[in-house]
Design a protein around this motif. Structure first.
Motif: not given
Length: 699
Positions: A319-321, A324, A331-332, A334-337, A339, A372
């Protein structure tokens, strides 16, 4: 024979090559297998199975008997050789019908295949052996063409099979490969005499012929008909996968993002064991991952057993744009872990829900395939070949979903059926038979100055010990001269000027795209200038400092940034010289630069140790044989310093050390290997590889 033209498969049969094999049916069978395996639309690496039956003289009875030759367990038809096949008495194999006890006892049949062996040097027979042996045909192909699996994996597969081929093709409902499936094929043929092949639901295709060529043509014609049927439906629909949802980034931007993201993904995928990565932005991948139907189809998983055994049952869709900013590592992450945690939890639930009392322990719950949208697809596995093959198989799965959705509705295997194959005890036994991994398996090394001399010896050594290696050099001609000697699944080559930050950036970008990241950095690029203080120019001084010291600094700085993203530790080895420890005449520029390299090692070892990144030095001396340094003015300078001729240098260097040994590039390579693979609790250290030079002892 007349050359045929096909639109959807490659016709690769060459009469001249086939005629040279004469009436050798076994050789023709191998030839057919190899050319079938050369077309990934027909079957992928390790997928499918082929066979032929010949009449041989029984060594015990001297009677003529029929022998079936079939691809052995774990083989690949595209590279199949006589050493990769099994030879079995056909009648003995068919006699096993008398002892078969049913589906619950399927696995015990595999051991009985060994009692049917005609060729005692055979490769272990695979689970598909009875599927070939219970059919009467001389030549048989069992393939996994994308087009056929697309038809086999639709909700109305049987109806579509009849619509395309009428009464000329049989159809068998899904069943796990094994002896009983062989019985089902035999039953289908008996009930439908005269058919040219059989479609296996959610699995693949069986076709046959009386000769190798007839079998080959039958396979191609059936696949062509299926492909053409799908093509017409796609043209009628006007779009695939529900149409495009997002646009891809331009090619260079995709690769830039992929190279930036790959080390983060590699680190997360390596929570159980280190993994090697592969990236692709193939057009077929982009069409799928940018589509409206991605969210619907990706969770369903793959259908063909050969696919999901290599890709896991489903991918992780990030769930990455595409827009991004991936440079913000924290920050990346924090979003990936979360998932990855969600994916691992779902895999564990799948295992716990489907497991049996005797199931093997749960395997690595991390994803193999990571998507991705707008950028591409990553795959991670124990080595590059396995990661690349997983990527190819998922592309096959994409092709299957594309075709199935165009003609009907795609149906994946039920989770329990998928689990029973993934955790099949026979599959587990195959995994347990895999050879032990080499010391540097799952490691990626970047080596500078590696197109010759010491650097190449280091590359060869690390490759021999299992590492993937990015071989770099500033000399394009030298790189081109060696690039063809390395398997692309093992090593890649690229120009790297260690004095140019942009060139270094591209080198690491290649390491991340080719293998997922980097674990080992060896700075071996170098040159030598031997001049007195008066003769040393500022240009000489700057060149030595730039290549040896600044180059080392920049290579380490960028390499460490990637290692930190991965959070897997790392190894840095700097190739310096004994000249950084001992003083001698006519050596102010070179010796000073080498001393700076050595102290940089100690400084960075102190700084990076807390992150398990080890930094060490290897000091060669007198490496004349195979070293490019001695091709230039350095040899004349050293000869002048010692008052001898250039021709006398090898003897001089060999005799001046305590062991009286000639030092070779391979000796330096052994020291590097020792530091990165054996001395795993050593950092900030120096290994002298000089035969023993007392005035260069560290202490």
């Amino acid at each position: 024979m007349q050359t045929r033209t096909f639109d959807h498969v490659d016709y690769l049969w060459e009469d001249e090559k086939a005629d040279a094999l004469g009436d050798d049916q076994l050789a023709l069978f191998l030839y057919r297998s190899n050319i079938l395996g050369a077309d990934l639309r027909i079957t992928n690496y390790g997928g499918g199975n082929t066979s032929c039956k010949t009449i041989e003289k029984d060594p015990l009875t001297n009677q003529e008997v029929e022998v079936m030759w079939v691809k052995g367990s774990g083989g690949d038809i595209g590279t199949l050789t006589p050493q990769g096949i099994a030879g079995l008495y056909t009648e003995r194999l068919r006699d096993l019908k008398g002892v078969y006890r049913g589906l619950e006892h399927e696995d015990e049949m595999v051991a009985l295949f060994n009692h049917c062996l005609f060729d005692l040097n055979s490769k272990a027979p695979s689970i598909d052996t009875p599927l070939h042996g219970l059919l009467p045909f001389k030549h048989i192909d069992h393939l996994h063409p994308d087009a056929l699996i697309a038809i086999a994996a639709t909700k109305d597969s049987k109806k579509i099979t009849h619509e395309i081929w009428g009464d000329t093709m049989g159809w068998v409902a899904w069943q796990r490969p094994g002896f009983d499936l062989g019985l089902q094929l035999e039953k289908c043929l008996n009930e439908n005499p005269g058919i040219r092949g059989i479609v296996l639901e959610s699995h693949g295709l069986f076709t046959w012929g009386n000769t190798s060529y007839e079998c080959y043509m039958n396979s191609l014609e059936v696949i062509e008909m299926a492909s053409e049927y799908i093509k017409k439906h796609i043209e009628k629909e006007g779009q695939v996968f529900g149409g495009k949802k997002i646009e891809s980034l331009p090619s260079e931007e995709r690769k830039e993002k992929a190279a930036t993201l790959a080390p983060l993904l590699r680190g997360l995928c390596s929570s159980e064991e280190p993994m090697i990565g592969h990236f692709t932005d193939d057009e077929r991948v982009l069409e799928f991952i940018n589509s409206n139907d991605l969210e619907k189809l990706a969770p369903l998983g793959t259908s063909c057993p050969d696919h999901f055994l290599r890709t896991k049952i489903q991918p992780l869709v990030l769930s990455l744009e595409k827009s991004d900013d991936l440079s913000q590592t924290d920050e990346v992450l924090k979003r990936l872990k979360p998932q990855f945690e969600t994916y691992r939890a779902a895999y564990k639930e799948y295992y716990e829900t489907c497991k049996h009392d005797n199931s093997p322990a749960m395997r690595d719950p991390n994803p193999v395939v990571i998507i991705y949208p707008g950028v591409g697809m990553f795959t991670f596995a124990k080595n590059k070949q396995t990661a690349r093959v997983a990527s190819e198989f998922y592309i096959n799965a994409i092709n299957v979903m594309r075709g199935a959705e165009a003609i009907s509705t795609y149906i994946a295997l039920p989770r329990q059926e998928a689990f029973d194959i993934e955790y099949w005890l026979l599959e587990e036994a195959k995994l347990q038979r895999m050879p032990e991994e080499r010391p540097l398996s799952r490691k990626v090394a970047v080596i500078t100055g590696a197109a010759g001399g010491i650097g190449k010896a280091i590359a060869d050594k690390l490759i021999a010990e299992g590492a993937n290696v990015v071989i770099t050099d500033v000399n394009e001609d030298n790189l081109m001269g060696i690039s063809g000697s390395y398997n692309k699944d093992i090593a890649s080559t690229t120009i790297c000027d260690v004095t140019d930050p942009f060139s270094i950036e591209n080198t690491y970008k290649k390491a991340c795209l080719d293998f997922g990241g980097v674990d080992i950095v060896v700075h071996s690029a170098g040159l030598a200038i031997s001049k007195s203080l008066e003769e040393t120019t500022l240009e000489d001084w700057n060149l030595l400092q730039n290549v040896l010291v600044k180059g080392q600094f920049m290579m380490i700085q960028k390499g460490v940034a990637i290692m930190k993203k991965q959070n897997l530790g790392g190894n840095i080895v700097n190739i310096a010289s004994k000249n950084g420890l001992m003083a001698g005449p006519n050596n102010v520029g070179y010796g000073t630069a080498k001393a700076a390299q050595q102290h940089m090692t100690r400084l960075l070892a102190a700084e990076l140790g807390y992150q398990k990144i080890r930094v060490n030095t290897v000091n060669p001396d007198g490496v004349i044989v195979g070293s490019r340094i001695w091709e230039g003015d350095w040899a004349e300078g050293r000869a002048k310093a010692y008052g001898i001729s250039v021709e006398e240098l090898p003897k001089h260097y060999a005799k001046r050390n305590l062991l009286n040994e000639i030092i070779l590039p391979e000796d330096i390579a052994n020291a590097v290997f020792t530091l990165v693979a054996i001395l795993d609790k050593s950092t900030g250290n120096t290994i002298n590889v000089d035969g023993g030079m007392a005035n260069a002892f560290v202490r």
